[in-house]
Design a protein around this motif. Structure first.
Motif, PDB file in Angstrom:
ATOM      1  N   ILE A 441       0.863  -1.183   0.000  1.00  0.00           N
ATOM      2  CA  ILE A 441       0.000   0.000   0.000  1.00  0.00           C
ATOM      3  C   ILE A 441       0.895   1.226   0.000  1.00  0.00           C
ATOM      4  N   ASN A 442       0.572   2.190  -0.833  1.00  0.00           N
ATOM      5  CA  ASN A 442       1.327   3.437  -0.920  1.00  0.00           C
ATOM      6  C   ASN A 442       0.617   4.482  -0.082  1.00  0.00           C
ATOM      7  N   CYS A 443       1.217   4.847   1.039  1.00  0.00           N
ATOM      8  CA  CYS A 443       0.575   5.768   1.973  1.00  0.00           C
ATOM      9  C   CYS A 443       0.441   7.170   1.411  1.00  0.00           C
ATOM     10  N   ALA A 444       1.223   7.499   0.360  1.00  0.00           N
ATOM     11  CA  ALA A 444       1.143   8.838  -0.217  1.00  0.00           C
ATOM     12  C   ALA A 444       0.151   8.905  -1.367  1.00  0.00           C
ATOM     13  N   ALA A 445      -0.214   7.745  -1.919  1.00  0.00           N
ATOM     14  CA  ALA A 445      -1.069   7.745  -3.108  1.00  0.00           C
ATOM     15  C   ALA A 445      -2.551   7.667  -2.770  1.00  0.00           C
ATOM     16  N   VAL A 448      -6.140  10.824   2.567  1.00  0.00           N
ATOM     17  CA  VAL A 448      -6.061  10.609   4.015  1.00  0.00           C
ATOM     18  C   VAL A 448      -7.321   9.978   4.572  1.00  0.00           C
ATOM     19  N   ASP A 449      -8.508  10.439   4.103  1.00  0.00           N
ATOM     20  CA  ASP A 449      -9.762   9.936   4.660  1.00  0.00           C
ATOM     21  C   ASP A 449     -10.056   8.495   4.230  1.00  0.00           C
ATOM     22  N   LEU A 450      -9.324   7.966   3.242  1.00  0.00           N
ATOM     23  CA  LEU A 450      -9.531   6.580   2.809  1.00  0.00           C
ATOM     24  C   LEU A 450      -8.433   5.632   3.295  1.00  0.00           C
ATOM     25  N   LEU A 451      -7.326   6.206   3.743  1.00  0.00           N
ATOM     26  CA  LEU A 451      -6.170   5.384   4.091  1.00  0.00           C
ATOM     27  C   LEU A 451      -6.474   4.446   5.255  1.00  0.00           C
ATOM     28  N   GLU A 452      -7.229   4.949   6.261  1.00  0.00           N
ATOM     29  CA  GLU A 452      -7.535   4.111   7.417  1.00  0.00           C
ATOM     30  C   GLU A 452      -8.379   2.911   7.016  1.00  0.00           C
ATOM     31  N   LEU A 485       4.458  -1.080   3.600  1.00  0.00           N
ATOM     32  CA  LEU A 485       3.947   0.288   3.741  1.00  0.00           C
ATOM     33  C   LEU A 485       4.917   1.218   3.033  1.00  0.00           C
ATOM     34  N   ASP A 486       4.633   1.531   1.776  1.00  0.00           N
ATOM     35  CA  ASP A 486       5.491   2.420   1.003  1.00  0.00           C
ATOM     36  C   ASP A 486       5.159   3.869   1.328  1.00  0.00           C
ATOM     37  N   GLU A 487       6.194   4.716   1.305  1.00  0.00           N
ATOM     38  CA  GLU A 487       6.045   6.146   1.622  1.00  0.00           C
ATOM     39  C   GLU A 487       5.362   6.344   2.972  1.00  0.00           C
ATOM     40  N   ILE A 488       5.835   5.631   4.001  1.00  0.00           N
ATOM     41  CA  ILE A 488       5.221   5.731   5.330  1.00  0.00           C
ATOM     42  C   ILE A 488       5.401   7.116   5.934  1.00  0.00           C
ATOM     43  N   GLY A 489       6.389   7.878   5.468  1.00  0.00           N
ATOM     44  CA  GLY A 489       6.587   9.230   5.967  1.00  0.00           C
ATOM     45  C   GLY A 489       5.433  10.155   5.655  1.00  0.00           C
ATOM     46  N   ASP A 490       4.557   9.783   4.695  1.00  0.00           N
ATOM     47  CA  ASP A 490       3.404  10.606   4.332  1.00  0.00           C
ATOM     48  C   ASP A 490       2.137  10.184   5.072  1.00  0.00           C
ATOM     49  N   MET A 491       2.236   9.244   6.007  1.00  0.00           N
ATOM     50  CA  MET A 491       1.061   8.825   6.770  1.00  0.00           C
ATOM     51  C   MET A 491       0.694   9.915   7.785  1.00  0.00           C
ATOM     52  N   PRO A 492      -0.580  10.299   7.844  1.00  0.00           N
ATOM     53  CA  PRO A 492      -0.994  11.329   8.810  1.00  0.00           C
ATOM     54  C   PRO A 492      -0.731  10.868  10.233  1.00  0.00           C
ATOM     55  N   ILE A 493      -0.384  11.831  11.103  1.00  0.00           N
ATOM     56  CA  ILE A 493       0.000  11.484  12.473  1.00  0.00           C
ATOM     57  C   ILE A 493      -1.153  10.883  13.252  1.00  0.00           C
ATOM     58  N   THR A 519      -3.739 -10.268  13.893  1.00  0.00           N
ATOM     59  CA  THR A 519      -3.010 -10.383  12.624  1.00  0.00           C
ATOM     60  C   THR A 519      -1.556 -10.751  12.885  1.00  0.00           C
ATOM     61  N   ASP A 520      -1.010 -11.563  12.013  1.00  0.00           N
ATOM     62  CA  ASP A 520       0.407 -11.940  12.088  1.00  0.00           C
ATOM     63  C   ASP A 520       1.116 -11.446  10.829  1.00  0.00           C
ATOM     64  N   ALA A 521       0.905 -10.170  10.524  1.00  0.00           N
ATOM     65  CA  ALA A 521       1.528  -9.585   9.332  1.00  0.00           C
ATOM     66  C   ALA A 521       2.891  -9.016   9.701  1.00  0.00           C
ATOM     67  N   ARG A 522       3.892  -9.354   8.893  1.00  0.00           N
ATOM     68  CA  ARG A 522       5.225  -8.773   9.091  1.00  0.00           C
ATOM     69  C   ARG A 522       5.272  -7.445   8.343  1.00  0.00           C
ATOM     70  N   ILE A 523       5.788  -6.387   8.998  1.00  0.00           N
ATOM     71  CA  ILE A 523       5.741  -5.041   8.440  1.00  0.00           C
ATOM     72  C   ILE A 523       7.098  -4.685   7.841  1.00  0.00           C
ATOM     73  N   ILE A 524       7.054  -4.271   6.554  1.00  0.00           N
ATOM     74  CA  ILE A 524       8.211  -3.658   5.899  1.00  0.00           C
ATOM     75  C   ILE A 524       7.781  -2.257   5.481  1.00  0.00           C
ATOM     76  N   SER A 525       8.479  -1.238   5.976  1.00  0.00           N
ATOM     77  CA  SER A 525       8.156   0.151   5.655  1.00  0.00           C
ATOM     78  C   SER A 525       9.230   0.715   4.737  1.00  0.00           C
ATOM     79  N   ALA A 526       8.851   1.732   3.979  1.00  0.00           N
ATOM     80  CA  ALA A 526       9.804   2.370   3.067  1.00  0.00           C
ATOM     81  C   ALA A 526       9.492   3.857   2.979  1.00  0.00           C
ATOM     82  N   THR A 527      10.531   4.658   2.818  1.00  0.00           N
ATOM     83  CA  THR A 527      10.340   6.108   2.674  1.00  0.00           C
ATOM     84  C   THR A 527      11.554   6.706   2.000  1.00  0.00           C
ATOM     85  N   ASN A 528      11.332   7.841   1.344  1.00  0.00           N
ATOM     86  CA  ASN A 528      12.439   8.623   0.789  1.00  0.00           C
ATOM     87  C   ASN A 528      12.656   9.899   1.593  1.00  0.00           C
TER      88      ASN A 528
END
Length: 706
Positions: A441-445, A448-452, A485-493, A519-528
């Motif tokens: 999932i691209n957190c920047a694409a 905000v109101d749909l990301l959750e 979680l791609d572009e996690i730096g753009d996730m609203p606080i 859930t037993d999901a392993r998290i990989i985050s990415a940001t520029n």
């Protein structure tokens, strides 16, 4: 011999309704003591003369049916059985007769011990005739004598040498015909030892003779003499000499045909080389190479392809002992069996091969890389081979990613846009062995109101426009798998708080729902982006930062791994060729130099786009500099300043990260009133990690955090 060759087909066939009188009549008429009881041609039993007599004594009625005299489950043989095994079966079961059936249990005849004995005698006579025929047709002379040196047998070739017929020679002392052999025969009788490969002259002709003791029941009872005419071996020697002459002609042809020639056996051991090959590898004589594995003498030659895979290689470019060379390998077959490999090498005057030289320029570095990595294919490469690179930075990163994949910790990947963070995330998932899906999932694409709702899903009626049955979120889909979680730096606080809870407790609720979902999901985050600066600025939660940054992988930009540009070009061009059904072979050296001089702000994604444009406008076999559109003047003016600025930014960012981390640790210790266990919980790190960081930043005394 099989049973069907000797069985008797003149057998009595009955039904169980036959009368005693009728069966007795058949026994007398056919002179037999056994009858087969069949039903629809299938054997159900037999009636013997004795079982019939017993029934007659019991009933005293010759019109009584024979049903009660039937012997069920009689001894049977299959018509395809061997007579030796059949004889053994009858002897072991102590029976004189057996019924013979086919594979459908239909009766085909009767066999007795006498039939089998006659068959064995015939078989023995047949084998004896075959042995006599074999001996008589041999060119080798064979004679046997008894202990009195009297001839007992001899074949046709032996009759010719003694000049006598069988009637005149059998029973005659061998000294009468061949006195030259008597002493050796006597020696064998006295010593009971074989005499082999003796030269014997008979009638001015030299023979190679062997004297073999004949034994029966452990005692010698005669001698066999075998004579071979030496002229046969002389003929073989002559043929060998002819072969040597042909070999010399072959050597001359090899010297003239190619610069270098080497011939190996099927296992890659050198059998023959020419002078050109010796000069290429700085050897003086072929004896220095014969019998040695080609892979140890010239490891640059891809001999394994022909040795193990039986592949033919035509025109492959290699470097060997400082020479640019073209190698061709061909497996050699005789009667569909591989007997060796011939390797031909051209290394002189390659400038005359214009098209091939152009091809070599393009592939020079690529072949060097693949040759060095040919034996390093491993599990790691299997999961990350979709990432094209020869850079030591990327190879080290692949190794670290492979190690991280086997664990369960969260991973943070940083790097500029277009550096391949998603490719690494996919490789980590593939190497992890997790059974669930790879969900991204691209957190920047996403708004905000749909990301959750995308992350956690929602229940029916959670909001206007919600689907009737609700919707599963990415955490649902990634259960027992990996969530990227791609572009996690753009996730609203505001959403970071809920994400933190899922990372801590492994549970969440859908929007509008009350049920807790694990859930037993392993998290990989990415940001520029610089997350630590965002933590300092208050736009990214510190506790979330430490939670996702357990393992940190930084992907270098393309300008720091320009050695990968030739391989990436080749990969993208092959990809475009498949899509567009074109046959562009690659990028010219001039165009490749142009690409290497560029600073690539958009990294690999930008390289792919530039090559795609050049591919469309290229109307030749090679992409030329004029097909590539780059803003070279601007790039050349700014690249040095950007490089210095980039280094300064990295240095400043490291100092800011250290200062911020120290302040956060002091703040947590102050809040916990010096209790390190409580402080570690506030920071969401282990106590050992806290002690390590306190030592790193020299936080020792209580007054450091009051």
């Amino acid at each position: 011999m099989k049973v069907k060759k000797i069985l008797s087909t003149n057998f009595i066939s009955l039904s169980k309704h036959h009368k005693i009188k009728d069966v007795l009549s058949l026994f007398l008429k056919k002179h037999q003591d056994i009858a087969c009881v069949v039903e629809k041609r299938r054997l159900i039993g037999i009636v013997t003369k004795y079982s019939l007599y017993r029934l007659l004594l019991t009933t005293n009625d010759i019109h009584h049916p024979v049903k009660e005299a039937i012997i069920y489950n009689p001894i049977t043989l299959n018509q395809n059985d061997n007579i030796y095994r059949s004889r053994e079966k009858l002897v072991n079961l102590k029976v004189a007769h057996a019924v013979v059936v086919d594979d459908r249990n239909h009766v085909v005849g009767i066999i007795s011990r006498a039939n089998i004995f006659q068959g064995l005698v015939a078989e023995t006579q047949h084998l004896s005739k075959k042995l006599n025929n074999l001996m008589n047709n041999l060119q080798t002379m064979i004679i046997s004598v008894d202990l009195n040196l009297t001839i007992t047998t001899l074949n046709h070739s032996a009759k010719k040498i003694i000049g006598s017929s069988n009637e005149n020679s059998i029973g005659t002392h061998i000294g009468h015909f061949l006195p030259e052999l008597t002493q050796h025969i006597v020696d064998v009788i006295q010593t009971d030892q074989l005499i082999d490969f003796e030269n014997t002259v008979i009638n001015n002709t030299t023979y190679i003779s062997s004297f073999i003791p004949i034994k029966a029941w452990g005692q010698i009872n005669g001698v066999m003499i075998v004579l071979e005419n030496v002229s046969k071996y002389e003929k073989i020697a002559s043929e060998l000499e002819t072969t040597k002459r042909i070999e010399k002609m072959l050597d001359s042809a090899l010297e003239a045909a190619y610069d270098g020639i080497v011939i190996t056996d099927p296992n890659g051991k050198i059998m023959k080389v020419n002078q050109g090959f010796l000069e290429l590898l700085d050897y003086h004589h072929e004896n220095e190479l014969i019998g040695k594995p080609i892979e140890t003498i010239a490891p640059e030659i891809p001999s394994e392809k022909s040795i193990k895979q039986r592949k033919q290689i035509e025109g492959e470019y290699i470097h060997i002992n400082g020479y640019k060379s073209v190698v061709t390998q061909t497996p050699i077959y005789r009667n569909n069996e591989n007997i060796g490999i011939i390797i031909k090498i051209i290394f002189r005057q390659l400038e005359l091969w214009k098209d091939l030289f152009h091809h070599m320029d393009r592939l020079e570095t690529e072949i060097s890389y693949y040759r060095s990595k040919l034996k390093e294919v491993s599990e790691q490469e299997a999961h990350f081979n979709h990432i094209i690179s020869s850079s030591p930075l990327i190879q080290s990163l692949k190794s670290n990613a492979h190690v991280a994949a086997k664990g369960f910790s969260n991973i943070l990947m940083t790097g500029e846009s277009g550096t391949g963070k998603e490719l690494f995330a996919q490789g980590i998932h593939n190497a992890s062995g997790r059974t669930g899906q790879f969900v991204k999932i691209n957190c920047a694409a996403i708004p905000v109101d749909l990301l959750e709702s995308e992350l956690f899903g929602y229940e029916e009626g959670a909001f206007t426009g919600a689907k009737k049955d609700g919707k599963a979120g990415k955490f649902d889909l990634a259960n027992e798998g990996t969530l990227f979680l791609d572009e996690i730096g753009d996730m609203p606080i505001s959403l970071q708080v809920k994400l933190l809870r899922v990372l801590q407790d492994k549970k969440f609720e859908r929007i509008g729902g009350t049920n807790t979902i694990y859930t037993d999901a392993r998290i990989i985050s990415a940001t520029n982006r610089d997350l630590l600066s965002m933590v300092q600025a208050g736009t990214f939660r510190a506790d979330l930062y430490y939670r996702i940054n357990v393992i940190h992988l930084h992907l270098p930009p393309l300008r720091e791994r320009k050695e990968d540009i030739p391989y990436l070009c080749d990969y993208f061009i092959q990809k475009f060729n498949q899509k567009m059904n074109k046959k562009i072979r690659g990028v010219t050296p001039e165009a490749l130099l142009m690409l290497k001089d560029y600073h690539w702000p958009g990294n690999i994604r930008e390289l792919e786009n530039i090559l795609e444009r050049a591919f469309h406008f290229c109307n030749k076999q090679w992409i030329l500099p004029e097909n590539i559109l780059l803003d070279l003047p601007k790039e050349r003016k700014t690249i040095k300043a950007e490089s210095n600025h980039h280094k300064n930014n990295l240095s400043n960012a490291k100092k800011i990260m250290d200062d911020t981390e120290k302040k956060l640790i002091i703040q947590a210790l102050t809040t916990a009133n010096g209790n390190r266990t409580e402080a570690a919980k506030l920071l969401h790190i282990s106590r050992s990690a806290l002690y390590y960081k306190m030592k790193k930043y020299h936080i020792k005394e209580l007054n450091d955090f009051h």
